[in-house]
Scaffold this active site. Sequence first.
Site, mmCIF file in Angstrom:
data_model
loop_
_atom_site.group_PDB
_atom_site.id
_atom_site.type_symbol
_atom_site.label_atom_id
_atom_site.label_comp_id
_atom_site.label_asym_id
_atom_site.label_seq_id
_atom_site.Cartn_x
_atom_site.Cartn_y
_atom_site.Cartn_z
ATOM 1 C CE1 TYR A 115 -16.825 45.134 -32.311
ATOM 2 C CE2 TYR A 115 -16.605 42.844 -31.660
ATOM 3 C CZ TYR A 115 -16.995 44.136 -31.374
ATOM 4 O OH TYR A 115 -17.540 44.427 -30.155
ATOM 5 C CB ILE A 116 -12.133 45.595 -31.256
ATOM 6 C CG1 ILE A 116 -13.539 45.438 -30.660
ATOM 7 C CG2 ILE A 116 -11.417 46.791 -30.629
ATOM 8 C CD1 ILE A 116 -13.588 45.188 -29.163
ATOM 9 C CG ASP A 169 -19.839 41.989 -23.539
ATOM 10 O OD1 ASP A 169 -20.837 41.736 -24.227
ATOM 11 O OD2 ASP A 169 -18.970 42.838 -23.865
ATOM 12 N NE ARG A 182 -3.464 33.724 -31.487
ATOM 13 C CZ ARG A 182 -3.728 33.350 -30.272
ATOM 14 N NH1 ARG A 182 -2.762 33.310 -29.383
ATOM 15 N NH2 ARG A 182 -4.932 33.013 -29.910
ATOM 16 N NE ARG A 201 -9.910 32.163 -34.618
ATOM 17 C CZ ARG A 201 -10.382 31.640 -33.482
ATOM 18 N NH1 ARG A 201 -11.084 30.536 -33.483
ATOM 19 N NH2 ARG A 201 -10.116 32.220 -32.332
ATOM 20 C CD GLU A 214 -20.353 51.509 -14.122
ATOM 21 O OE1 GLU A 214 -21.083 50.622 -14.587
ATOM 22 O OE2 GLU A 214 -19.103 51.475 -14.237
ATOM 23 C CD GLU A 226 -30.251 48.009 -58.887
ATOM 24 O OE1 GLU A 226 -31.148 47.654 -59.654
ATOM 25 O OE2 GLU A 226 -29.696 49.120 -58.958
ATOM 26 C CG HIS A 273 -32.040 51.058 -61.035
ATOM 27 N ND1 HIS A 273 -30.904 50.296 -61.114
ATOM 28 C CD2 HIS A 273 -31.982 51.959 -62.060
ATOM 29 C CE1 HIS A 273 -30.180 50.700 -62.158
ATOM 30 N NE2 HIS A 273 -30.812 51.711 -62.733
ATOM 31 C CB ALA A 330 -22.489 46.502 -38.683
ATOM 32 C CB THR A 350 -18.096 48.520 -22.684
ATOM 33 O OG1 THR A 350 -17.637 47.949 -21.464
ATOM 34 C CG2 THR A 350 -17.018 48.424 -23.737
ATOM 35 C CB CYS A 351 -22.086 50.112 -25.630
ATOM 36 S SG CYS A 351 -22.773 50.586 -27.211
ATOM 37 C CE LYS A 370 -17.415 50.672 -33.484
ATOM 38 N NZ LYS A 370 -17.622 49.267 -33.276
ATOM 39 C CD GLU A 413 -15.544 47.927 -35.441
ATOM 40 O OE1 GLU A 413 -16.654 47.622 -35.876
ATOM 41 O OE2 GLU A 413 -15.328 48.121 -34.229
ATOM 42 C CB THR A 462 -24.516 47.193 -27.411
ATOM 43 O OG1 THR A 462 -23.401 47.591 -26.623
ATOM 44 C CG2 THR A 462 -25.694 48.074 -27.062
ATOM 45 C CB CYS A 467 -20.945 50.775 -29.853
ATOM 46 S SG CYS A 467 -21.293 49.476 -28.674
HETATM 47 P P1 FAD Z 1 -20.746 46.761 -20.213
HETATM 48 O O1 FAD Z 1 -21.413 47.675 -21.149
HETATM 49 O O2 FAD Z 1 -19.299 46.509 -20.365
HETATM 50 O O3 FAD Z 1 -21.051 47.306 -18.753
HETATM 51 C C1 FAD Z 1 -20.489 46.744 -17.612
HETATM 52 C C2 FAD Z 1 -20.341 47.830 -16.569
HETATM 53 O O4 FAD Z 1 -20.061 47.227 -15.324
HETATM 54 C C3 FAD Z 1 -19.192 48.776 -16.859
HETATM 55 O O5 FAD Z 1 -19.665 50.101 -16.856
HETATM 56 C C4 FAD Z 1 -18.201 48.534 -15.716
HETATM 57 O O6 FAD Z 1 -17.521 49.699 -15.319
HETATM 58 C C5 FAD Z 1 -19.120 48.034 -14.634
HETATM 59 N N1 FAD Z 1 -18.484 47.173 -13.627
HETATM 60 C C6 FAD Z 1 -17.650 46.130 -13.841
HETATM 61 N N2 FAD Z 1 -17.364 45.516 -12.669
HETATM 62 C C7 FAD Z 1 -18.035 46.181 -11.707
HETATM 63 C C8 FAD Z 1 -18.159 46.017 -10.304
HETATM 64 N N3 FAD Z 1 -17.577 45.019 -9.665
HETATM 65 N N4 FAD Z 1 -18.916 46.904 -9.602
HETATM 66 C C9 FAD Z 1 -19.553 47.940 -10.250
HETATM 67 N N5 FAD Z 1 -19.474 48.122 -11.582
HETATM 68 C C10 FAD Z 1 -18.737 47.250 -12.306
HETATM 69 N N6 FAD Z 1 -21.069 46.143 -29.578
HETATM 70 C C11 FAD Z 1 -21.939 46.385 -30.594
HETATM 71 O O7 FAD Z 1 -23.056 45.878 -30.579
HETATM 72 N N7 FAD Z 1 -21.589 47.198 -31.637
HETATM 73 C C12 FAD Z 1 -20.381 47.799 -31.708
HETATM 74 O O8 FAD Z 1 -20.101 48.532 -32.655
HETATM 75 C C13 FAD Z 1 -19.458 47.582 -30.652
HETATM 76 N N8 FAD Z 1 -18.244 48.173 -30.649
HETATM 77 C C14 FAD Z 1 -17.394 47.989 -29.605
HETATM 78 C C15 FAD Z 1 -16.158 48.626 -29.635
HETATM 79 C C16 FAD Z 1 -15.266 48.445 -28.603
HETATM 80 C C17 FAD Z 1 -13.945 49.150 -28.641
HETATM 81 C C18 FAD Z 1 -15.617 47.606 -27.512
HETATM 82 C C19 FAD Z 1 -14.665 47.395 -26.379
HETATM 83 C C20 FAD Z 1 -16.836 46.953 -27.463
HETATM 84 C C21 FAD Z 1 -17.742 47.143 -28.517
HETATM 85 N N9 FAD Z 1 -18.981 46.509 -28.546
HETATM 86 C C22 FAD Z 1 -19.851 46.721 -29.591
HETATM 87 C C23 FAD Z 1 -19.366 45.559 -27.486
HETATM 88 C C24 FAD Z 1 -20.293 46.210 -26.474
HETATM 89 O O9 FAD Z 1 -19.692 47.361 -25.956
HETATM 90 C C25 FAD Z 1 -20.607 45.211 -25.355
HETATM 91 O O10 FAD Z 1 -21.104 44.033 -25.914
HETATM 92 C C26 FAD Z 1 -21.626 45.764 -24.373
HETATM 93 O O11 FAD Z 1 -21.194 46.973 -23.805
HETATM 94 C C27 FAD Z 1 -21.895 44.734 -23.265
HETATM 95 O O12 FAD Z 1 -22.776 45.264 -22.322
HETATM 96 P P2 FAD Z 1 -22.732 44.743 -20.826
HETATM 97 O O13 FAD Z 1 -23.924 45.336 -20.150
HETATM 98 O O14 FAD Z 1 -22.578 43.292 -20.795
HETATM 99 O O15 FAD Z 1 -21.399 45.318 -20.206
#
Ligand code: FAD
Length: 460
Positions: free
Chosen positions: A179-180, A304, A200, A206, A35, A442, A437, A342, A42-43, A51, A183, A312, A48
């Site tokens: 959605y981001i 992603d 835009r 969409r 990592e 409902e 109710h 959501a 990200t989540c 946020k 929010e 997530t 998530c």
């Molecule tokens: P990530 O969780 O992005 O994890 C990837 C990891 O890889 C990161 O920690 C990164 O640092 C690491 N990394 C990248 N490249 C390298 C490398 N070369 N070597 C070592 N480490 C590396 N989803 C929901 O379901 N509900 C929500 O409410 C929601 N809200 C969100 C709000 C925001 C602002 C954002 C940006 C995203 C949101 N998401 C939400 C989306 C969700 O965060 C992602 O879909 C989810 O985190 C994807 O998981 P992942 O394992 O694919 O990648």
Amino acid sequence: MPKYDYDLFVIGAGSGGVRAARIAASYGAKVAVAEEYRVGGTCVIRGCVPKKLLVYASHFAEEFEEAAGFGWTVGETSFDWKTLVANKDKEIDRLNGIYIRNLQNAGVEIIESRATLADAHTVLLAGTGKKVTAERILIAVGATPFLPDLPGIEHAITSNEAFHLEELPRRVVVVGGGYIAVEFTGIFNGLGAATTQLYRGPLFMRGFDDDLRALLAEEMTKKGVDLRMNADIAAIEKKGGELCLTLANGDVVKTDIVMYATGRVPNTKGLGLESVGVKLGKSGEIVVDGYSQSSVPGIYAVGDVTDRANLTPVAIREGHAFADTVYGGRDVKVDHSIIPTAVFSQPELGTVGLTEADARARDPEIDIYKTAFRAMKSTLSGSQERSFMKLVVDAKTDKVLGVHLMGPASGELIQAIGIAVTMGATKAQFDATIAVHPTAAEELVTLRDKWQPPAQQAAD
Ligand code: FAD
């Protein structure tokens, strides 16, 4: 001597990578995860979770106002951004610690480093320059915010930075229509910043049901957001302490912060994928089959970075399915066809299944049931916010193809409705369910009249 250092090497400790690593290790595999930023991904760290905490914070001003109708007198209120950010960071640290412990307890080795591919079985660790080998490599590197190339873009921030602003800006412009973007517009607006959102295209959100898109735009505008469609920034200039945004139509908008939420791109740049022969799609996503297997045997990808459904729970499901299939001796494919989701906009959205437009495109014989109303709480609170519920039903089979909600707790509701839709429930089965109710929900089991286009209603 084992042929490789590890059975599985995971790149990225986010939602998908952590789950895959833990489950693979539980089946007895020797696993390491690299990592480059913070375990949790990200989540947990900048998506998530933080946020949603900011969304909670942004609801209070409205709630204080609404309390008056119920007899409450709320004294003078004030908001401190620094306290919110500090408390949010404390919670993120706690979760980060839990993720680290869970990996360690499962026997997964955590390597704090950026990792790239040297060949199909070799990973290069940027931190130490060391190379390690693995029988299989799982790419779970997620995605990163996309910023367009325009003059002054260096003055813009993305969601990554929005979580760490020193102060709550007085004026904010959010650019984007997903959605981001909605929010964060809700967050800033609710916390008291003068908030503008620029999109835009003709109508934002969409991919969501058209009724939800239009109604959300109306409700956000009612809450004071300066929402502008068909608006895009041509250039950003920093003048004194403020930013001047010149729009494509020549209008100028002055602001303290401009936040871009104009999509996310898979984190595949510089990973060494091309040299190993991993096939990438046109946005740089890793192309995988139903088992998350890339075009190169032994290299897999989840989450992603594969750009299937960027959420997530989907990344987690894909990571789990990969580990079950490859290390658990079970054949598990992820079904991406029905994904309840959501949007923590204000008002909140919940949606599952087909939109009306998608259902019609498949087969025009569909029935629509919908209702818009003010929630019971509004009668005393005075809130003018409307709620909306819509069912898209297959006219031939009576199966509920889609449910689209706007209003309080829509995210919570859609999780439960998602079960019924995933099970293939019919409208008759919805109707046979006894109503709860008094609730807004409902409405979902008491909608009896098929919606007809206005012209047809008049003719009847
Ligand atoms: P990530 O969780 O992005 O994890 C990837 C990891 O890889 C990161 O920690 C990164 O640092 C690491 N990394 C990248 N490249 C390298 C490398 N070369 N070597 C070592 N480490 C590396 N989803 C929901 O379901 N509900 C929500 O409410 C929601 N809200 C969100 C709000 C925001 C602002 C954002 C940006 C995203 C949101 N998401 C939400 C989306 C969700 O965060 C992602 O879909 C989810 O985190 C994807 O998981 P992942 O394992 O694919 O990648």
